[in-house]
Design a protein around this motif. Sequence first.
Motif, PDB file in Angstrom:
ATOM      1  N   GLY A  62       0.448  -0.996  -0.197  1.00 12.42           N
ATOM      2  CA  GLY A  62      -0.083  -0.373  -0.129  1.00 12.42           C
ATOM      3  C   GLY A  62       0.616   1.328   0.217  1.00 12.42           C
ATOM      4  N   SER A  63       2.048   1.120   0.307  1.00 13.07           N
ATOM      5  CA  SER A  63       3.091   2.371   0.057  1.00 13.07           C
ATOM      6  C   SER A  63       3.064   2.718  -0.841  1.00 13.07           C
ATOM      7  CB  SER A  63       4.534   2.223   1.276  1.00 13.07           C
ATOM      8  OG  SER A  63       4.696   1.366   0.570  1.00 13.07           O
ATOM      9  N   SER A  64       4.218   3.797  -1.327  1.00 12.21           N
ATOM     10  CA  SER A  64       5.076   4.333  -2.319  1.00 12.21           C
ATOM     11  C   SER A  64       6.317   4.043  -2.564  1.00 12.21           C
ATOM     12  CB  SER A  64       3.803   5.362  -2.986  1.00 12.21           C
ATOM     13  OG  SER A  64       2.853   5.638  -3.272  1.00 12.21           O
ATOM     14  N   LEU A  65       6.825   3.942  -3.393  1.00 13.18           N
ATOM     15  CA  LEU A  65       8.362   4.011  -3.655  1.00 13.18           C
ATOM     16  C   LEU A  65       8.972   4.477  -5.292  1.00 13.18           C
ATOM     17  CD1 LEU A  65      10.767   2.001  -2.432  1.00 13.18           C
ATOM     18  CD2 LEU A  65      10.017   0.476  -3.794  1.00 13.18           C
ATOM     19  N   SER A  66      10.192   5.327  -4.712  1.00  9.42           N
ATOM     20  CA  SER A  66      10.927   5.798  -5.271  1.00  9.42           C
ATOM     21  C   SER A  66      12.177   5.165  -5.611  1.00  9.42           C
ATOM     22  CB  SER A  66      11.341   7.351  -5.129  1.00  9.42           C
ATOM     23  OG  SER A  66      11.750   8.082  -6.852  1.00  9.42           O
ATOM     24  N   LEU A  67      12.724   4.945  -7.847  1.00 11.26           N
ATOM     25  CA  LEU A  67      13.625   4.101  -8.128  1.00 11.26           C
ATOM     26  C   LEU A  67      14.613   5.158  -8.246  1.00 11.26           C
ATOM     27  CD1 LEU A  67      13.167   1.107  -8.306  1.00 11.26           C
ATOM     28  CD2 LEU A  67      13.655   1.710  -6.298  1.00 11.26           C
ATOM     29  N   VAL A  68      15.662   5.485  -8.032  1.00 10.83           N
ATOM     30  CA  VAL A  68      16.750   6.526  -9.379  1.00 10.83           C
ATOM     31  C   VAL A  68      18.226   5.888  -8.817  1.00 10.83           C
ATOM     32  CG1 VAL A  68      17.751   8.715  -8.882  1.00 10.83           C
ATOM     33  CG2 VAL A  68      16.145   8.447  -7.225  1.00 10.83           C
ATOM     34  N   CYS A  69      17.623   6.423 -10.939  1.00  9.44           N
ATOM     35  CA  CYS A  69      19.218   5.581 -11.647  1.00  9.44           C
ATOM     36  C   CYS A  69      20.557   6.835 -11.911  1.00  9.44           C
ATOM     37  CB  CYS A  69      19.100   5.070 -13.180  1.00  9.44           C
ATOM     38  SG  CYS A  69      19.982   4.206 -13.779  1.00  9.44           S
ATOM     39  N   GLU A  70      21.583   6.210 -11.568  1.00 11.93           N
ATOM     40  CA  GLU A  70      22.460   7.319 -12.092  1.00 11.93           C
ATOM     41  C   GLU A  70      23.964   7.057 -12.299  1.00 11.93           C
ATOM     42  OE1 GLU A  70      23.446   8.335  -7.839  1.00 11.93           O
ATOM     43  OE2 GLU A  70      22.123  10.082  -7.218  1.00 11.93           O
ATOM     44  N   ALA A  71      23.968   7.608 -13.773  1.00 18.45           N
ATOM     45  CA  ALA A  71      25.476   7.223 -13.791  1.00 18.45           C
ATOM     46  C   ALA A  71      26.313   8.514 -14.769  1.00 18.45           C
ATOM     47  CB  ALA A  71      25.575   6.300 -15.576  1.00 18.45           C
ATOM     48  N   GLU A  72      27.775   8.163 -14.693  1.00 20.46           N
ATOM     49  CA  GLU A  72      27.925   9.164 -14.852  1.00 20.46           C
ATOM     50  C   GLU A  72      29.324   8.600 -16.277  1.00 20.46           C
ATOM     51  OE1 GLU A  72      31.704   9.464 -11.642  1.00 20.46           O
ATOM     52  OE2 GLU A  72      30.124   9.616 -10.859  1.00 20.46           O
ATOM     53  N   SER A  73      29.035  10.357 -17.257  1.00 20.03           N
ATOM     54  CA  SER A  73      29.667   9.852 -18.882  1.00 20.03           C
ATOM     55  C   SER A  73      29.953  11.193 -19.431  1.00 20.03           C
ATOM     56  CB  SER A  73      28.662   8.881 -19.648  1.00 20.03           C
ATOM     57  OG  SER A  73      29.171   9.106 -21.150  1.00 20.03           O
ATOM     58  N   ASP A  74      30.799  11.503 -20.240  1.00 19.72           N
ATOM     59  CA  ASP A  74      31.187  12.140 -21.005  1.00 19.72           C
ATOM     60  C   ASP A  74      30.303  12.794 -21.162  1.00 19.72           C
ATOM     61  OD1 ASP A  74      33.394  13.349 -19.232  1.00 19.72           O
ATOM     62  OD2 ASP A  74      34.695  12.378 -20.168  1.00 19.72           O
ATOM     63  N   GLU A  75      29.860  12.085 -22.107  1.00 24.41           N
ATOM     64  CA  GLU A  75      28.496  12.140 -23.477  1.00 24.41           C
ATOM     65  C   GLU A  75      27.173  11.906 -22.237  1.00 24.41           C
ATOM     66  OE1 GLU A  75      29.694  11.932 -26.398  1.00 24.41           O
ATOM     67  OE2 GLU A  75      31.372  11.108 -26.783  1.00 24.41           O
ATOM     68  N   ALA A  76      26.033  12.759 -23.578  1.00 25.70           N
ATOM     69  CA  ALA A  76      25.100  12.428 -23.189  1.00 25.70           C
ATOM     70  C   ALA A  76      23.953  10.776 -22.845  1.00 25.70           C
ATOM     71  CB  ALA A  76      24.064  13.208 -24.284  1.00 25.70           C
ATOM     72  N   LEU A  77      23.004  10.778 -22.086  1.00 23.74           N
ATOM     73  CA  LEU A  77      23.070   9.789 -21.711  1.00 23.74           C
ATOM     74  C   LEU A  77      21.030   9.115 -22.228  1.00 23.74           C
ATOM     75  CD1 LEU A  77      24.748   8.681 -18.751  1.00 23.74           C
ATOM     76  CD2 LEU A  77      25.526   8.201 -20.449  1.00 23.74           C
ATOM     77  N   GLU A  78      20.534   8.579 -22.133  1.00 18.04           N
ATOM     78  CA  GLU A  78      19.040   7.971 -22.028  1.00 18.04           C
ATOM     79  C   GLU A  78      19.309   6.940 -21.283  1.00 18.04           C
ATOM     80  OE1 GLU A  78      17.630   7.423 -26.123  1.00 18.04           O
ATOM     81  OE2 GLU A  78      17.952   9.074 -26.395  1.00 18.04           O
ATOM     82  N   PHE A  79      18.027   7.293 -20.378  1.00 16.81           N
ATOM     83  CA  PHE A  79      17.490   6.232 -18.862  1.00 16.81           C
ATOM     84  C   PHE A  79      16.384   5.410 -19.670  1.00 16.81           C
ATOM     85  CE2 PHE A  79      20.770   9.234 -17.141  1.00 16.81           C
ATOM     86  CZ  PHE A  79      20.862   8.705 -15.832  1.00 16.81           C
ATOM     87  N   GLN A  80      15.989   4.074 -19.372  1.00 19.79           N
ATOM     88  CA  GLN A  80      14.233   3.286 -19.007  1.00 19.79           C
ATOM     89  C   GLN A  80      14.636   2.409 -18.337  1.00 19.79           C
ATOM     90  OE1 GLN A  80      14.953   1.300 -23.165  1.00 19.79           O
ATOM     91  NE2 GLN A  80      14.322   2.922 -24.040  1.00 19.79           N
ATOM     92  N   TRP A  81      13.512   1.947 -17.890  1.00 20.23           N
ATOM     93  CA  TRP A  81      13.139   1.476 -16.087  1.00 20.23           C
ATOM     94  C   TRP A  81      12.323   0.444 -16.761  1.00 20.23           C
ATOM     95  CZ3 TRP A  81      15.127   0.588 -12.242  1.00 20.23           C
ATOM     96  CH2 TRP A  81      15.949   2.199 -11.453  1.00 20.23           C
ATOM     97  N   LEU A  82      12.911  -0.756 -16.693  1.00 17.57           N
ATOM     98  CA  LEU A  82      12.116  -2.194 -17.212  1.00 17.57           C
ATOM     99  C   LEU A  82      11.666  -3.088 -16.493  1.00 17.57           C
ATOM    100  CD1 LEU A  82      13.725  -1.342 -20.229  1.00 17.57           C
ATOM    101  CD2 LEU A  82      14.017  -2.924 -21.507  1.00 17.57           C
ATOM    102  N   ARG A  83      10.980  -3.968 -16.544  1.00 16.37           N
ATOM    103  CA  ARG A  83      10.108  -4.830 -15.626  1.00 16.37           C
ATOM    104  C   ARG A  83      10.834  -5.779 -16.173  1.00 16.37           C
ATOM    105  NH1 ARG A  83       9.463  -6.859 -11.170  1.00 16.37           N
ATOM    106  NH2 ARG A  83       6.744  -7.211 -10.496  1.00 16.37           N
ATOM    107  N   GLU A  84      11.738  -6.499 -14.458  1.00 18.47           N
ATOM    108  CA  GLU A  84      12.558  -7.919 -15.587  1.00 18.47           C
ATOM    109  C   GLU A  84      11.404  -8.401 -16.127  1.00 18.47           C
ATOM    110  OE1 GLU A  84      16.151 -10.848 -13.578  1.00 18.47           O
ATOM    111  OE2 GLU A  84      14.818  -9.574 -12.233  1.00 18.47           O
ATOM    112  N   LYS A  85      10.992  -9.911 -15.649  1.00 19.19           N
ATOM    113  CA  LYS A  85      10.137 -10.543 -15.763  1.00 19.19           C
ATOM    114  C   LYS A  85       9.545 -10.309 -17.011  1.00 19.19           C
ATOM    115  CE  LYS A  85       6.311  -9.838 -12.103  1.00 19.19           C
ATOM    116  NZ  LYS A  85       5.531 -10.599 -11.263  1.00 19.19           N
ATOM    117  N   THR A  86       9.053  -9.628 -17.042  1.00 17.86           N
ATOM    118  CA  THR A  86       8.158  -9.493 -18.781  1.00 17.86           C
ATOM    119  C   THR A  86       9.055  -8.256 -19.610  1.00 17.86           C
ATOM    120  OG1 THR A  86       7.177  -6.507 -17.979  1.00 17.86           O
ATOM    121  CG2 THR A  86       6.511  -9.348 -17.415  1.00 17.86           C
ATOM    122  N   GLY A  87       9.740  -7.710 -19.699  1.00 15.42           N
ATOM    123  CA  GLY A  87      10.472  -6.884 -20.607  1.00 15.42           C
ATOM    124  C   GLY A  87       9.919  -5.454 -21.035  1.00 15.42           C
TER     125      GLY A  87
END
Length: 638
Positions: free
Chosen positions: A357-382
């Motif tokens: 019943g609660s809420s949760l926040s996941l934050v993804c971080e990465a370091e690079s000199d280039e512009a990055l793109e982020f995606q979140w996927l469900r492992e079991k379904t893709g």
Amino acid sequence: MGLSRLLCAFLLAACCCCRRAAGVPGEAEQPEPELVEVEVGSTALLQCGPSHSQGNLSQVDWFSVHKEKPTLIFRLHQGRGQTIPGEYQHRLSLQDQGPTLALAHVTPHDERIFLCQGRHPRSQEHRVQLRVYKAPEEPSIQANTVGISVDRREPEEVATCVGRNGYPLPQVVWYKNGQPLKEQKDRVLIQSSQIVESSGLYTLRSVLKAQLLKEDRDAHFHCELNYRLPGGSYMKESREVTVPVFYPAEKVWLEVEPQGTLKEGDRVEIRCAADGNPPPHFSISKQNSSTMDMEEKPTDDNGVLVLEPAQKAHSGWYECVGLDLETMTSLSDRQELLVNGVPDVRVRPEAPEGPEGSSLSLVCEAESDEALEFQWLREKTGEVLERGPELRLHNLNREAGGGYLCVVSVPRVPGLNSTRLVNVAVSGPPWMALKERRVRAQLNTMLNLSCEASGHPRPTVSWNVGGQASEQPRGAQGVLSVLTVLVTAELLQTGAQCVASNPLGRNTTSIVLEPADANRTTGLAAVTVGPHTRTNNTSAEKKLPEPQSKGVVIVAVTVCLLLLALLGAVLYFFYKKGRLPCGRSGKQEITLPPSRKSEFVVEVKSDKLPEEMGLLQGSNGDKRAPGDQGEKYIDLRH
């Protein structure tokens, strides 16, 4: 002196007059001989003068003139020919019974003058010049495979051309890149020689010598034979050849494959190249980022430095050094190599968890000199859940637990991406795979009972009956417990219960044992109760469906019997009315007692198993023995 000259002239004139008076064939002045051209192997037709004058010649002598000496070879007397023994004895014949002489199977040795002279009446002699031709074979060419250095100051042999079995001797012309070559002093030299075969045919051998330049490394050379046949002039060409040209290198450079942007994991090949032939001795070095010194790197047998898989640490300056072993001069080239590294991905929090019943926040971080793109996927379904570095999960339930993937990619470098997996734990009381399960069991046999539960924290499982229990983990939050027990009469009555518990609560699964039929369980030593699909939540757990009721079978059998009875009644009705020929064509009629004339007996043979035979009981409740497979009779009365 003048008197001597006059005396010589007088004697010469007198000699000529004497020869004319003597009438020696071929010695007197004659007009140009008639020219006859033929190919080797064919037949030459030799006419004794113009065609309109041949009819007056009844007696003719033919001579072969070789080295100015005439030799009688054939005689014609009153239309009949006579071959003179000698060189042409078997190859001469008359053509059309006239003075025309046919010479068969002409060879190069037959190229000479043939002379005919009429005897009666006396006529002036007629000379025929026979020309013989033979096309040479296709010219063969052999290039210099050793190679020519541009440093040589004298012409070197480039190629040799050979033309065999031609007549007369053909002429040879050399070409470079399609352009004819002419002899040049100290630059181009053509040396030709010939061999006379025993057949009289010529074999020509021509050698091209030249002083080549660096520009001639890709030049194509070929030779051409020019020859003549009776129909005109012809030529034959050889194939084209190239000659290795040696010259010192003027430039060295580095080659990297694949070209373009590189990324970690690629197979990268670094090699040296030069514009010299043969190439110089190469070595490849990499600059040490700490000492700034160039350190030589080992290469394979082909002199290639292979980076597989390429890593970001392979980035840096590479140098190729080429050493000419003849001149002992060296050339070098430098190039910077950049291997794009996979971004280092992190997820906050590292071990996310939250209550139902609660809420949760996941934050993804990465370091690079280039512009990055982020995606979140469900492992079991893709399934893609979010495009961006943050993923918010609201109103957590048990289905929300499990793995989530953060995929970070670099758009500028196709295929360069990195993934981080994080498991979300939803805390709550244990969740059972089944609330209740019915199991068939046979008395005094070993039985495996299983119970599966999940939850966060991971629950522990206990049983209310004794036995040997073992546990196996199921994912990050599940557990499977298997209990091996001996089926007793008490266990058949009470059943078994497994209890899953954690600090947040407990839950149970009840297992009801049903006695198994003896015939169906014979030979079975143990029965395993496996886990089944989980329900969505604890309060809504589904009960395993009960086995199919025997009432459905009873209804089905009853309907079939009624249909059979109806069919029997209809058939009996038509039989009584005399509309059925049954029993009226010589076959005996079934005799029934008078009291049972209106009864129709239907015989039903049952192939049912013993436990299903109980469905066919009479109304008085009597049962047949399980092993009795006898026939049943049902009376259908009107």
